[in-house]
Each structure stands twice: as C-alpha cells, then as structure tokens.
Design a protein around this motif. Structure first.
Motif, mmCIF file in Angstrom:
data_model
loop_
_atom_site.group_PDB
_atom_site.id
_atom_site.type_symbol
_atom_site.label_atom_id
_atom_site.label_comp_id
_atom_site.label_asym_id
_atom_site.label_seq_id
_atom_site.Cartn_x
_atom_site.Cartn_y
_atom_site.Cartn_z
ATOM 1 N N UNK A 155 0.774 -1.230 0.000
ATOM 2 C CA UNK A 155 0.000 0.000 0.000
ATOM 3 C C UNK A 155 0.805 1.279 0.000
ATOM 4 N N UNK A 156 2.120 1.176 0.221
ATOM 5 C CA UNK A 156 2.959 2.365 0.193
ATOM 6 C C UNK A 156 2.892 3.229 1.434
ATOM 7 N N UNK A 157 2.117 2.835 2.444
ATOM 8 C CA UNK A 157 1.972 3.605 3.677
ATOM 9 C C UNK A 157 2.126 2.674 4.875
ATOM 10 N N UNK A 158 2.714 3.178 5.945
ATOM 11 C CA UNK A 158 2.890 2.366 7.149
ATOM 12 C C UNK A 158 2.770 3.231 8.395
ATOM 13 N N UNK A 159 2.097 2.678 9.405
ATOM 14 C CA UNK A 159 2.034 3.310 10.726
ATOM 15 C C UNK A 159 2.941 2.589 11.721
ATOM 16 N N UNK A 160 3.795 1.691 11.228
ATOM 17 C CA UNK A 160 4.640 0.910 12.116
ATOM 18 C C UNK A 160 5.692 1.805 12.782
ATOM 19 N N UNK A 161 5.791 1.779 14.101
ATOM 20 C CA UNK A 161 6.755 2.652 14.794
ATOM 21 C C UNK A 161 8.205 2.314 14.471
ATOM 22 N N UNK A 162 8.490 1.083 14.053
ATOM 23 C CA UNK A 162 9.867 0.730 13.702
ATOM 24 C C UNK A 162 10.325 1.499 12.460
ATOM 25 N N UNK A 163 9.456 1.602 11.470
ATOM 26 C CA UNK A 163 9.802 2.373 10.273
ATOM 27 C C UNK A 163 9.865 3.862 10.582
ATOM 28 N N UNK A 164 8.961 4.339 11.418
ATOM 29 C CA UNK A 164 8.971 5.755 11.776
ATOM 30 C C UNK A 164 10.292 6.111 12.451
ATOM 31 N N UNK A 165 10.751 5.247 13.354
ATOM 32 C CA UNK A 165 12.013 5.508 14.048
ATOM 33 C C UNK A 165 13.201 5.417 13.094
ATOM 34 N N UNK A 166 13.184 4.423 12.200
ATOM 35 C CA UNK A 166 14.328 4.225 11.303
ATOM 36 C C UNK A 166 14.451 5.323 10.263
ATOM 37 N N UNK A 167 13.336 5.962 9.908
ATOM 38 C CA UNK A 167 13.401 7.047 8.919
ATOM 39 C C UNK A 167 13.692 8.406 9.554
#
Length: 266
Positions: A109-121
């Motif tokens: 879907x091209x979108x994520x609410x996962x906190x792991x990705x938010x932190x890594x970016x």
C-alpha cells in the motif's frame, strides 16, 4: 487577497549516499511516474494524495511513505491547504549492501504506521540544513534496511538470486551508461546468462537493466542541468539520442518536464 501559494522544492546540499528533499505543492504535484529507488518519507502538513497500485492513497502527518522501486505513482494535494513533505530516495543497492542479496522488502500500500519504520526514517527526514557524519549515515542505513525487512510483507516462493553477478552488471552500467549497452554486454560482465541476469537484477534492484540505464542517464542530466548546461548538451552528455528523447524520458519517469523541475529548485 494573499498571493497564491507557489510550489517549491528544496534539496539538501550536504553530500550523502541518499538524495534528500523537502517540497510543497499547492495542488497538482506530478504526473504518473516511477523511480528506480525507494521513495521514503513523511508528510509534514496537509494531505498528500497519490494513486499507487490502482488505488488512491492519502498520506497524513504521523505515518511513513514507502514507495517501492519501479512502482507507478503520482501526487497531488488532498485538500486546499496543499501539502508539504520530506522524502529520501534510497538506491536498492544500498539496501542490498545490508541485506546481502535478499529480495527487496515491499511495504504493501505504500503507507505504514509501524513505529519501527517511523524511528528508522527519523534520521533521514531531519531538516535539510542538517547533514550526516559518514558513520552516522551508515548506521542509519543499516537500521532502515532491517526495519523495511521487518515490516515488509513476506515473499512468496522465495528465490535465490546471484547477488555478486547482478552487482557486477550494475557496476558495469554505472561506468558505461552514456554509451549503448546490450544485454549481451551485461551477461558478459556478470557471468550469468541473459535471462537469469534479467530475473535476478529485477529481484535485487526492483527494476529492469534497461530502466536502470535510463534512470542513470536521467540522474546525470539532472546533475548537469543544475550545473547550468543546456538541455541539449545535458542530453548528449548523458547518452540520449537528442534533447526531445531526454525530455520525453524525463517527464515519463519523473512526472515533470525538465523546465518545470528546474523552475522549482530553490
């Protein structure tokens, strides 16, 4: 009445392994196009709407955008407010240097609410005037690659690719993109047969060898245009047949004409 908002694009001037931008669009952003990189970032304000995998998506502040290499998408404001965002463009080869030849992670879907990705970016979407120390960026790329892998949809029918051979072909393209390149040339450089190479290249880098060549030429054109070369001279230096060929490829692959892209640079 207040002056109408103006679209703009700001590029980080700190040299790093990834391209970092911040941009604002008040309405239409860009036509359907593809990258040969991951496009990863955040919407900072407004609603960033885009069509991706035959569905209309909406990115709002608080989530992470992860567009897979070679996936068609466009972009426009979802409200009258316009939208502002920061984005990084990460070559799949950088992810492969961490993952070592595994299939590229795909975020559905091209979108994520996962906190792991938010932190890594987070290290990559800092303000454009903030740079990276070399080791800091390498650490951040390591974390990003593993976060993508952890959050991604599982691959079905896992295939083993010849990563060293595909990397030899990619290096050959990087050295020779301004000249004519055949699949036989790449097969010879890689040591794989033509169709095994094509399959492995797509699996590892998310795009075909031909499109990888085209995007290397376009990236070269953008560098030369920023240095002040004319469209015709940039096209010739990058290996395009002529200016019109380059302009068609520029618009088809990046959703903007070279003239509009140049006018937005700040």
């Amino acid at each position: 009445m207040p002056a109408p908002a103006r679209d703009w694009l700001l590029r980080s001037q700190h040299p790093t392994q990834v391209e970092r931008i911040e941009a604002y669009f008040c309405g239409h952003g860009f036509d359907p196009h593809r990258h040969d990189t991951y496009a990863i970032g955040r919407t900072l304000s407004g609603v960033q709407s885009f069509r991706y995998r035959q569905a209309l998506r909406h990115s709002v502040p608080g989530g992470t955008l992860v567009l897979h290499p070679d996936e068609l998408h466009d972009g426009h404001a979802g409200t009258d407010e316009g939208f502002r965002y920061r984005m990084i463009y990460v070559e799949p080869a950088l992810i492969q240097q961490v993952l070592g030849g595994q299939p590229l992670p795909f975020i559905a879907g091209g979108l994520s609410d996962d906190p792991r990705l938010f932190a890594a970016t987070s290290p990559f979407v800092r303000a454009m005037e903030q740079g990276f120390e070399p080791l800091e960026e390498d650490d951040a790329l390591f974390d990003l690659a593993h976060a993508l892998q952890a959050v991604a949809a599982p691959h079905r029918g896992r295939r083993v690719a010849n990563y060293p051979a595909a990397e030899r072909a990619r290096a050959y393209i990087n050295d020779c993109f301004a000249q004519a390149i055949s699949l036989d040339d790449l097969a010879l450089a890689s040591g794989l047969d033509r169709w095994r190479l094509t399959r492995d290249f797509r699996l590892l880098y998310g795009t075909s060898p031909y499109r990888y060549v085209t995007l290397r030429r376009l990236a070269c054109c953008r560098r030369l245009l920023r240095l002040g070369l004319s469209l015709a001279d940039a096209a010739a230096s990058a290996g395009f047949a002529d200016q019109s060929h380059m302009t068609r490829q520029f618009a088809a692959n990046w959703g903007q004409t070279p003239g509009r892209w140049l006018a937005m640079q700040t």
